[in-house]
Motif scaffolding. Structure first.
Motif, mmCIF file in Angstrom:
data_model
loop_
_atom_site.group_PDB
_atom_site.id
_atom_site.type_symbol
_atom_site.label_atom_id
_atom_site.label_comp_id
_atom_site.label_asym_id
_atom_site.label_seq_id
_atom_site.Cartn_x
_atom_site.Cartn_y
_atom_site.Cartn_z
ATOM 1 N N ALA A 133 0.850 -1.204 0.000
ATOM 2 C CA ALA A 133 0.000 0.000 0.000
ATOM 3 C C ALA A 133 0.880 1.245 0.000
ATOM 4 C CB ALA A 133 -0.897 0.007 1.229
ATOM 5 N N ILE A 134 0.620 2.129 -0.967
ATOM 6 C CA ILE A 134 1.392 3.377 -1.063
ATOM 7 C C ILE A 134 0.408 4.538 -1.172
ATOM 8 C CG2 ILE A 134 3.163 4.653 -2.325
ATOM 9 C CD1 ILE A 134 4.209 2.027 -3.402
ATOM 10 N N PRO A 135 0.093 5.194 -0.049
ATOM 11 C CA PRO A 135 -0.817 6.329 -0.053
ATOM 12 C C PRO A 135 -0.083 7.648 -0.277
ATOM 13 C CG PRO A 135 -0.384 5.643 2.191
ATOM 14 C CD PRO A 135 0.453 4.773 1.313
ATOM 15 N N PHE A 173 0.444 12.095 0.179
ATOM 16 C CA PHE A 173 0.620 13.014 1.315
ATOM 17 C C PHE A 173 -0.703 13.628 1.761
ATOM 18 C CE2 PHE A 173 -0.316 17.172 -0.314
ATOM 19 C CZ PHE A 173 -0.107 17.082 -1.690
ATOM 20 N N ASN A 174 -1.673 13.765 0.853
ATOM 21 C CA ASN A 174 -2.829 14.599 1.230
ATOM 22 C C ASN A 174 -3.839 13.890 2.107
ATOM 23 O OD1 ASN A 174 -3.621 12.945 -0.848
ATOM 24 N ND2 ASN A 174 -4.995 14.450 -1.754
ATOM 25 N N TYR A 175 -3.816 12.564 2.119
ATOM 26 C CA TYR A 175 -4.630 11.771 3.056
ATOM 27 C C TYR A 175 -3.778 10.618 3.565
ATOM 28 C CZ TYR A 175 -9.066 14.065 1.798
ATOM 29 O OH TYR A 175 -10.085 14.967 1.608
ATOM 30 N N ILE A 216 13.573 4.210 -2.009
ATOM 31 C CA ILE A 216 13.234 2.822 -1.668
ATOM 32 C C ILE A 216 12.022 2.329 -2.475
ATOM 33 C CG2 ILE A 216 11.640 3.384 0.210
ATOM 34 C CD1 ILE A 216 14.360 0.637 0.295
ATOM 35 N N GLY A 217 11.358 3.232 -3.192
ATOM 36 C CA GLY A 217 10.093 2.901 -3.863
ATOM 37 C C GLY A 217 10.194 1.790 -4.887
ATOM 38 N N ASP A 218 11.156 1.902 -5.797
ATOM 39 C CA ASP A 218 11.260 0.880 -6.861
ATOM 40 C C ASP A 218 11.556 -0.501 -6.274
ATOM 41 O OD1 ASP A 218 12.751 2.889 -9.553
ATOM 42 O OD2 ASP A 218 10.756 2.837 -8.627
HETATM 43 N N1 LIG Z 1 -4.840 11.055 -6.629
HETATM 44 C C1 LIG Z 1 -4.555 11.636 -5.507
HETATM 45 O O1 LIG Z 1 -5.277 11.565 -4.526
HETATM 46 C C2 LIG Z 1 -3.305 12.392 -5.380
HETATM 47 C C3 LIG Z 1 -2.673 12.876 -6.489
HETATM 48 N N2 LIG Z 1 -1.515 13.556 -6.357
HETATM 49 C C4 LIG Z 1 -0.874 14.095 -7.542
HETATM 50 O O2 LIG Z 1 0.515 13.778 -7.493
HETATM 51 C C5 LIG Z 1 1.261 14.965 -7.540
HETATM 52 C C6 LIG Z 1 2.510 14.809 -6.746
HETATM 53 O O3 LIG Z 1 2.129 14.527 -5.382
HETATM 54 P P1 LIG Z 1 3.028 13.519 -4.599
HETATM 55 O O4 LIG Z 1 2.516 13.218 -3.258
HETATM 56 O O5 LIG Z 1 4.444 13.975 -4.720
HETATM 57 O O6 LIG Z 1 2.755 12.239 -5.430
HETATM 58 P P2 LIG Z 1 3.759 11.018 -5.680
HETATM 59 O O7 LIG Z 1 3.075 10.207 -6.685
HETATM 60 O O8 LIG Z 1 5.143 11.441 -5.923
HETATM 61 O O9 LIG Z 1 3.769 10.235 -4.258
HETATM 62 C C7 LIG Z 1 2.708 9.398 -3.918
HETATM 63 C C8 LIG Z 1 3.283 8.278 -3.075
HETATM 64 O O10 LIG Z 1 4.190 7.529 -3.861
HETATM 65 C C9 LIG Z 1 5.458 7.433 -3.208
HETATM 66 N N3 LIG Z 1 6.496 7.321 -4.230
HETATM 67 C C10 LIG Z 1 7.207 8.295 -4.823
HETATM 68 N N4 LIG Z 1 8.053 7.768 -5.724
HETATM 69 C C11 LIG Z 1 7.874 6.413 -5.694
HETATM 70 C C12 LIG Z 1 8.443 5.302 -6.383
HETATM 71 N N5 LIG Z 1 9.379 5.445 -7.317
HETATM 72 N N6 LIG Z 1 8.014 4.059 -6.076
HETATM 73 C C13 LIG Z 1 7.062 3.871 -5.140
HETATM 74 N N7 LIG Z 1 6.476 4.881 -4.452
HETATM 75 C C14 LIG Z 1 6.886 6.135 -4.730
HETATM 76 C C15 LIG Z 1 5.512 8.709 -2.412
HETATM 77 O O11 LIG Z 1 6.475 8.580 -1.376
HETATM 78 P P3 LIG Z 1 7.317 9.918 -0.989
HETATM 79 O O12 LIG Z 1 6.362 10.841 -0.361
HETATM 80 O O13 LIG Z 1 8.366 9.400 -0.023
HETATM 81 O O14 LIG Z 1 7.908 10.434 -2.254
HETATM 82 C C16 LIG Z 1 4.090 8.776 -1.890
HETATM 83 O O15 LIG Z 1 3.937 7.881 -0.814
HETATM 84 C C17 LIG Z 1 0.340 16.007 -6.961
HETATM 85 O O16 LIG Z 1 0.723 17.299 -7.385
HETATM 86 C C18 LIG Z 1 -0.975 15.599 -7.553
HETATM 87 O O17 LIG Z 1 -1.035 16.043 -8.898
HETATM 88 C C19 LIG Z 1 -0.909 13.732 -5.150
HETATM 89 C C20 LIG Z 1 -1.559 13.262 -4.007
HETATM 90 C C21 LIG Z 1 -2.806 12.601 -4.043
#
Ligand SMILES: NC(=O)C1=CN([C@@H]2O[C@H](COP(=O)(O)OP(=O)(O)OC[C@H]3O[C@@H](n4cnc5c(N)ncnc54)[C@H](OP(=O)(O)O)[C@@H]3O)[C@@H](O)[C@H]2O)C=CC1
Ligand SMILES: O=C(O)[C@H](O)COP(=O)(O)O
Length: 495
Positions: A165-167, A169-171, A229-231
């Motif tokens: 599960a990868i949520p 930041f906003n929730y 660590i994501g990949d």
């Molecule tokens: N659909 C929705 O509800 C949302 C959409 N967004 C969209 O995404 C944009 C960027 O927001 P952001 O939160 O940075 O979104 P990201 O897609 O970058 O991050 C979402 C989650 O993925 C993780 N993540 C980042 N890189 C990887 C990877 N290579 N492999 C696995 N997991 C990874 C992040 O961890 P970490 O925080 O450590 O990078 C975080 O937990 C926003 O501007 C918006 O457009 C954002 C939030 C919610």
């Protein structure tokens, strides 16, 4: 109780929060930490561990093992533990919401709401899981042409195994439990990689599951930057399903993942179409509620209004914008800082582009650090970036249209297809427009929204894969198993 104190003090070591593996809170061998910057103060608020690949391997091994015995746990027992976790989550809503305020600048009231909503989601999921997983299907062979009634087919939903599960930041709590609870009730184990901004709120939430008494190793939480660590996590051979919410990162993950089910909820450019017969007061309220209510993928992202009512609508929206409060999340302001400086810079880039191309600014553009004042841009044209890109902040474009078809065309020309909404008093027109809009959900006479959490929630095109919402999430985290009983000769009940 404050974050990291009382029963929650177990999860912190000095000023660094631990990660959770094998039912214990641990310090990583990496010796490295990740700082979480408070969006309001722009100073380091918390630190979490940067876990190593070895630690991920160990988590995955434990998760696989724990899942095998969890799959043999009766449904009612799984549900009982989830109800316990839900109650503990609500009991600790204050320290968890304190983290949301400090990590993602969520207004204090909304932060409490997110935690309570999460407890409700876990409980509803427990009940729903007992129902839908407690029954299967019984099929008879002779319903298909050419067959006698010689075969009984028994089908049921079985766990997929280890769910990652990868949520976002906003929730970080609600969109974590929206993955955790369905995974667990379906008999899976769960590895959580929380967002960096929001990780400490997530760790506090994980501790509530720990306190509920789930088996050791069944739930794990690995912290560290997704970019580092994501990949390793998403491509790990032990992972049997990935549930991801976030941005374009999800598209990249979907191209790297192996043959496993993916549940993706990604970005959106939710269009709000306003017809000439719309209730403009209702529309204006929903545009402000939808467009200036925080960093949400279901926010109103572009207003497509019929030219004949555009001046009146824009006036009403601006009057409501003027009443919005702007400031720190601790004061429950309507508009609070966006999550990072890079996010604020991205938004500023869209504003600058719109200005250069002649958009009409209804307010003066104002920014202090990560805090951006609400801004309505009128007379936006398709050659402006803001017409297509997702600001994920309090800037909203208005495009004036001369026909409904023009509005639908703009909506469908987007790469996104999450939600949309239409305001009209004519329900027949509303249905026709909803059917024509390429979006996973269309709201009629209300702003887009994911909740309530038992509604199906899905994105089309680049907005996602599969469907969320409690029932669909449970189903996505299961496989179908059939057992066929073959009779020596046809057998029919005589009735
Ligand atoms: N659909 C929705 O509800 C949302 C959409 N967004 C969209 O995404 C944009 C960027 O927001 P952001 O939160 O940075 O979104 P990201 O897609 O970058 O991050 C979402 C989650 O993925 C993780 N993540 C980042 N890189 C990887 C990877 N290579 N492999 C696995 N997991 C990874 C992040 O961890 P970490 O925080 O450590 O990078 C975080 O937990 C926003 O501007 C918006 O457009 C954002 C939030 C919610
Ligand atoms: O990812 C998001 O931004 C959320 O799914 C939106 O949820 P909400 O509509 O309940 O705010």
């Amino acid at each position: 109780m404050e974050a990291g104190t009382g029963v929650l003090s177990e999860i912190i070591d000095g000023d660094v929060y631990k990660y959770y593996s094998e039912g214990e809170w641990k310090v990583s061998n990496s010796g490295k930490t990740v700082s979480i910057i408070n969006p309001t103060t722009r100073k380091t608020q918390y630190k979490v561990q940067a876990c190593t690949q070895e630690e991920v391997n160990s988590v995955m091994e434990c998760s696989k093992k724990a899942q095998k015995s969890w799959a043999k746990t009766p449904l009612w027992k799984r549900a009982e533990l989830l109800h316990k976790a839900a109650a503990i989550l609500k009991e600790h809503k204050n320290p968890i919401s304190e983290c949301l305020v400090k990590e993602i600048a969520k207004p204090a009231k909304d932060a409490i709401t997110e935690v309570v909503r999460s407890g409700d989601l876990v409980s509803y999921c427990a009940e729903e899981g007992v129902r839908i997983l407690g029954e299967g299907k019984f099929l008879l062979s002779d319903s298909f042409p050419g067959n006698e009634r010689t075969k009984y087919c028994l089908t049921s939903k079985i766990p997929v195994g280890v769910v990652l599960a990868i949520p976002p930041f906003n929730y970080p709590v609600n969109l974590a439990v929206s993955k955790i609870a369905p995974a667990l009730i379906a008999g899976n184990s769960l590895v959580l990689k929380p967002p960096t901004q929001g990780a400490v709120a997530a760790l506090h939430m994980v501790h509530c599951f720990h306190l509920a008494g789930f088996p050791k190793g069944l739930i794990s939480c690995v912290t560290g930057k997704g970019s580092e660590i994501g990949d390793f996590l998403t491509m790990h051979p032990a992972v049997n399903c990935i549930s991801f919410t976030g941005g374009d990162t999800g598209i990249t993950i979907s191209k790297k993942a192996s043959m496993i089910p993916l549940q993706m909820e990604l970005g959106g450019k939710d269009a709000c179409i306003i017809l000439e017969d719309a209730d403009l007061d209702l529309a204006a309220s929903n545009i402000v509620k939808g467009g200036f209510s925080g960093q949400r993928c279901t926010a109103v992202k572009v207003v497509l209004v019929m030219e004949s009512v555009a001046d009146e609508l824009v006036k009403k929206v601006n009057e409501k914008i003027a009443k919005l409060t702007v400031g720190p999340p601790e004061d429950d302001c309507d508009i609070t800082p966006v999550v990072t400086e890079s996010s604020a810079n991205f938004i500023e880039g869209l504003v600058t582009d719109a200005k250069q191309k002649g958009a009409m600014f209804c307010q003066v553009y104002k920014r202090e650090g990560n805090l951006i004042w609400p801004l309505l841009l009128d007379n936006v044209r398709p050659d402006m970036r803001i017409a297509w890109e997702e600001p994920f902040g309090p800037v909203l474009p208005v495009i004036r249209i001369s026909s409904v078809e023009e509005g639908i065309h703009h909506c469908n020309a987007s790469n996104f297809g999450l939600q949309g909404c239409v305001f009209t008093r004519d329900i027949n027109k509303a249905i026709l427009i909803s059917d024509a809009m390429e979006a996973g959900t269309v709201q009629i006479n209300s702003a887009p929204a994911r909740g309530p959490d038992h509604f199906p929630f899905q994105g089309l095109k680049d907005s996602g894969i599969g469907s969320q919402g409690i029932t669909n999430s449970i189903s996505m985290m299961t496989k179908i198993k059939s057992t066929v009983i073959n009779l020596p000769s046809p057998s029919y009940t005589m009735g």
